[in-house]
Design a protein around this motif. Structure first.
Motif, PDB file in Angstrom:
ATOM      1  N   ASP A   1       0.841  -1.205   0.000  1.00  0.00           N
ATOM      2  CA  ASP A   1       0.000   0.000   0.000  1.00  0.00           C
ATOM      3  C   ASP A   1       0.877   1.256   0.000  1.00  0.00           C
ATOM      4  O   ASP A   1       1.761   1.417   0.850  1.00  0.00           O
ATOM      5  N   TYR A   2       0.596   2.139  -0.969  1.00  0.00           N
ATOM      6  CA  TYR A   2       1.415   3.356  -1.147  1.00  0.00           C
ATOM      7  C   TYR A   2       0.592   4.619  -0.833  1.00  0.00           C
ATOM      8  O   TYR A   2       1.004   5.721  -1.153  1.00  0.00           O
ATOM      9  N   SER A   3      -0.564   4.461  -0.220  1.00  0.00           N
ATOM     10  CA  SER A   3      -1.463   5.598  -0.007  1.00  0.00           C
ATOM     11  C   SER A   3      -0.844   6.646   0.916  1.00  0.00           C
ATOM     12  O   SER A   3      -0.909   7.859   0.648  1.00  0.00           O
ATOM     13  N   GLN A   4      -0.251   6.185   2.015  1.00  0.00           N
ATOM     14  CA  GLN A   4       0.303   7.140   2.976  1.00  0.00           C
ATOM     15  C   GLN A   4       1.433   7.944   2.353  1.00  0.00           C
ATOM     16  O   GLN A   4       1.520   9.171   2.527  1.00  0.00           O
ATOM     17  N   GLN A   5       2.290   7.265   1.626  1.00  0.00           N
ATOM     18  CA  GLN A   5       3.391   7.993   0.969  1.00  0.00           C
ATOM     19  C   GLN A   5       2.871   8.975  -0.076  1.00  0.00           C
ATOM     20  O   GLN A   5       3.403  10.086  -0.215  1.00  0.00           O
ATOM     21  N   ALA A   6       1.832   8.584  -0.824  1.00  0.00           N
ATOM     22  CA  ALA A   6       1.267   9.487  -1.834  1.00  0.00           C
ATOM     23  C   ALA A   6       0.655  10.721  -1.183  1.00  0.00           C
ATOM     24  O   ALA A   6       0.799  11.852  -1.682  1.00  0.00           O
ATOM     25  N   ARG A   7      -0.057  10.474  -0.025  1.00  0.00           N
ATOM     26  CA  ARG A   7      -0.618  11.635   0.674  1.00  0.00           C
ATOM     27  C   ARG A   7       0.480  12.546   1.217  1.00  0.00           C
ATOM     28  O   ARG A   7       0.345  13.773   1.213  1.00  0.00           O
ATOM     29  N   THR A   8       1.567  11.948   1.654  1.00  0.00           N
ATOM     30  CA  THR A   8       2.688  12.766   2.152  1.00  0.00           C
ATOM     31  C   THR A   8       3.261  13.645   1.045  1.00  0.00           C
ATOM     32  O   THR A   8       3.534  14.840   1.247  1.00  0.00           O
ATOM     33  N   ILE A   9       3.442  13.050  -0.135  1.00  0.00           N
ATOM     34  CA  ILE A   9       3.993  13.819  -1.252  1.00  0.00           C
ATOM     35  C   ILE A   9       3.010  14.901  -1.696  1.00  0.00           C
ATOM     36  O   ILE A   9       3.407  16.050  -1.976  1.00  0.00           O
ATOM     37  N   ASP A  10       1.718  14.573  -1.766  1.00  0.00           N
ATOM     38  CA  ASP A  10       0.716  15.580  -2.140  1.00  0.00           C
ATOM     39  C   ASP A  10       0.685  16.729  -1.134  1.00  0.00           C
ATOM     40  O   ASP A  10       0.606  17.911  -1.505  1.00  0.00           O
ATOM     41  N   GLY A  11       0.741  16.397   0.161  1.00  0.00           N
ATOM     42  CA  GLY A  11       0.770  17.452   1.178  1.00  0.00           C
ATOM     43  C   GLY A  11       2.002  18.316   1.059  1.00  0.00           C
ATOM     44  O   GLY A  11       1.960  19.539   1.240  1.00  0.00           O
ATOM     45  N   LEU A  12       3.133  17.667   0.767  1.00  0.00           N
ATOM     46  CA  LEU A  12       4.365  18.421   0.581  1.00  0.00           C
ATOM     47  C   LEU A  12       4.254  19.383  -0.603  1.00  0.00           C
ATOM     48  O   LEU A  12       4.658  20.551  -0.525  1.00  0.00           O
ATOM     49  N   ASP A  13       3.672  18.899  -1.716  1.00  0.00           N
ATOM     50  CA  ASP A  13       3.523  19.765  -2.891  1.00  0.00           C
ATOM     51  C   ASP A  13       2.626  20.968  -2.588  1.00  0.00           C
ATOM     52  O   ASP A  13       2.915  22.096  -2.996  1.00  0.00           O
ATOM     53  N   ARG A  14       1.525  20.713  -1.855  1.00  0.00           N
ATOM     54  CA  ARG A  14       0.654  21.841  -1.503  1.00  0.00           C
ATOM     55  C   ARG A  14       1.375  22.830  -0.582  1.00  0.00           C
ATOM     56  O   ARG A  14       1.237  24.051  -0.726  1.00  0.00           O
ATOM     57  N   ALA A  15       2.134  22.304   0.357  1.00  0.00           N
ATOM     58  CA  ALA A  15       2.890  23.182   1.258  1.00  0.00           C
ATOM     59  C   ALA A  15       3.911  24.021   0.482  1.00  0.00           C
ATOM     60  O   ALA A  15       4.113  25.205   0.760  1.00  0.00           O
ATOM     61  N   ILE A  16       4.546  23.394  -0.500  1.00  0.00           N
ATOM     62  CA  ILE A  16       5.516  24.136  -1.324  1.00  0.00           C
ATOM     63  C   ILE A  16       4.825  25.257  -2.092  1.00  0.00           C
ATOM     64  O   ILE A  16       5.313  26.389  -2.165  1.00  0.00           O
ATOM     65  N   LEU A  17       3.652  24.931  -2.680  1.00  0.00           N
ATOM     66  CA  LEU A  17       2.932  25.947  -3.445  1.00  0.00           C
ATOM     67  C   LEU A  17       2.500  27.113  -2.559  1.00  0.00           C
ATOM     68  O   LEU A  17       2.680  28.293  -2.911  1.00  0.00           O
TER      69      LEU A  17
END
Length: 431
Positions: free
Chosen positions: A126-142
């Motif tokens: 399961d890669y869901s947690q890692q995907a959510r982490t990356i998505d959150g990171l991208d939003r934080a960067i933006l």
């Protein structure tokens, strides 16, 4: 000196400010994008690497169990239906690999390797947690990039605004100086000696402009004093010379002497009048005057030779002596340098003086009358129109010079309908 009307200048949004703001914005966006990409690549690589190592570890355990004849364990199957085709082909070809793909609507890290019979053993993590982490990171960067860009643009715009305001103030003073207000100064506090703030380039320009204005003012004042002193000192001997010329016996030589003495007296009086106009401290003696009768008096006093046409008479508040001086000089110039008929037209507050000669020279149309400059062998010293323009400015009127399409010079005097106000700071002077 006479103070010109202030011009309205734009705010901070001038060309320099706009370009600086655009440059700052572009650089901030580029820097934020670069940092965002670097952080995204670094964190994503680390997250994917950890998930890949976990999937490969489980694949190794499942492969060992399968080869030992045991069950490969939870999450491991041979040729599972959700295995990506490209990863299946890689495993069937005898190699191990990993891939992130969606399985049952969730992001999944697949790891696959070869087993007997040309099949593929795959493990799904399961890669869901890692995907959510990356998505959150991208939003934080933006969001952080947007906030950083906004804050940087505001701070940069504020800094540029302060500079451009000082530049606009310097430009405004330069325009006032070019318009004749030699008392204008920038007065930048950073340009003063002993200032606590260090002098920057804008302060250096302001200091140079103030120094230039002071030097120019000193030279012009010295020139005005010299002109006034020379003209004033010439009046006494000219008075005696005029009296002596009147005692000469009649004859052609006497007429020539009297004519030259009269011309010299006129030149001296004109120089005195110009020196008074240059000081910008003339006072007005305002009264109500009807332009039609006044124009007729001016023509009669000049010896005739001009026609007065009253289209629409008007009563204006003005200084009669100065207005007669303006119209008298215009009529005299038209008679001397133009050709008949010379027509003076009164149309409300607008008075035009037109002749039917060759018209005004090009330099006069472009730059206005200039002292001691004439063309085409014309007689005179070029002071009549200069005095007319100066007196018109004192009256608050507008005097323009044009050439008619069918030939002839046209001088147009537009009188102000408002009461002309003298300079309140001007001391009493010659009127």
């Amino acid at each position: 000196m006479r103070r010109p009307r202030r011009s309205v200048l734009p705010g901070w949004a001038g060309a320099l400010a706009v370009r600086a703001a655009v440059f700052i914005t572009v650089m901030c966006c580029a820097l934020a994008a670069l940092l965002g990409v670097l952080v995204h690549v670094s964190v994503t690589g680390q997250t994917v690497g950890q998930a890949r190592d976990l999937a490969l570890t489980r694949l190794s355990e499942a492969t060992a169990a399968y080869q030992a004849g045991d069950s490969p364990g939870p999450g491991a199957r041979v040729d599972p239906p959700g295995l990506p085709a490209s990863l299946r082909a890689l495993a069937v070809g005898g190699e191990r690999g990993t891939m992130v793909a969606r399985h049952h609507g969730r992001p999944t890290m697949w790891a696959a390797g070869p087993v007997d019979g040309g099949r593929a053993l795959a493990v799904a993590v399961d890669y869901s947690q890692q995907a959510r982490t990356i998505d959150g990171l991208d939003r934080a960067i933006l969001w952080s990039s947007a906030l950083a860009i906004g804050a940087t643009v505001l701070v940069g715009a504020f800094a540029v605004t302060r500079v451009t305001r000082r530049l606009h103030a310097t430009a405004r003073v330069a325009r006032r100086i070019s318009a004749g207000d030699l008392d204008a100064r920038v007065g930048d506090p950073r340009a003063e000696q002993g200032s606590a703030r260090p002098q920057d380039e804008v302060a250096a320009v302001a200091a140079a402009l103030d120094s230039m204005a002071a030097s120019l003012q000193g030279k012009l004042l010295a020139e005005q004093r010299f002109t006034a002193d020379v003209a004033h000192e010439l009046r006494t001997p000219l008075t005696g010379l005029h009296a002596a010329a009147e005692l000469l016996p009649p004859g052609r030589p006497t007429e020539l002497v009297r004519d030259r003495v009269a011309a010299l007296r006129t030149l001296t009086e004109d120089l005195l009048e110009i020196s008074r106009l240059d000081t910008g401290r003339e006072r007005l003696d305002v009264d109500t005057e009807h332009l039609g009768p006044l124009a007729e008096r001016v023509v009669r006093a000049s010896g005739g030779g001009a026609e007065v046409r009253v289209v629409r008479d008007a009563a204006v508040e003005t200084d009669r002596r100065r207005l007669e001086r303006v119209l008298g000089n215009l009529v005299a110039n038209a008679r001397r340098h133009g050709r008949a008929p010379v027509v003076v037209t009164v149309d409300g507050p607008v008075v035009t003086v037109r002749d039917h000669g060759d018209g005004y020279p090009d330099y006069l149309l472009k730059h206005g009358p200039q002292r001691f400059r004439t063309e085409g062998g014309a007689k005179g010293h070029g002071l009549g129109l200069t005095i007319a323009r100066g007196q018109a400015e004192v009256l608050g009127a507008r005097l323009t010079f044009t050439n008619a399409e069918d030939g002839g010079a046209v001088a147009t005097l537009l009188l102000s309908t408002r009461h002309p106000q003298p300079d309140p700071d001007a001391p009493p002077g010659t009127s």
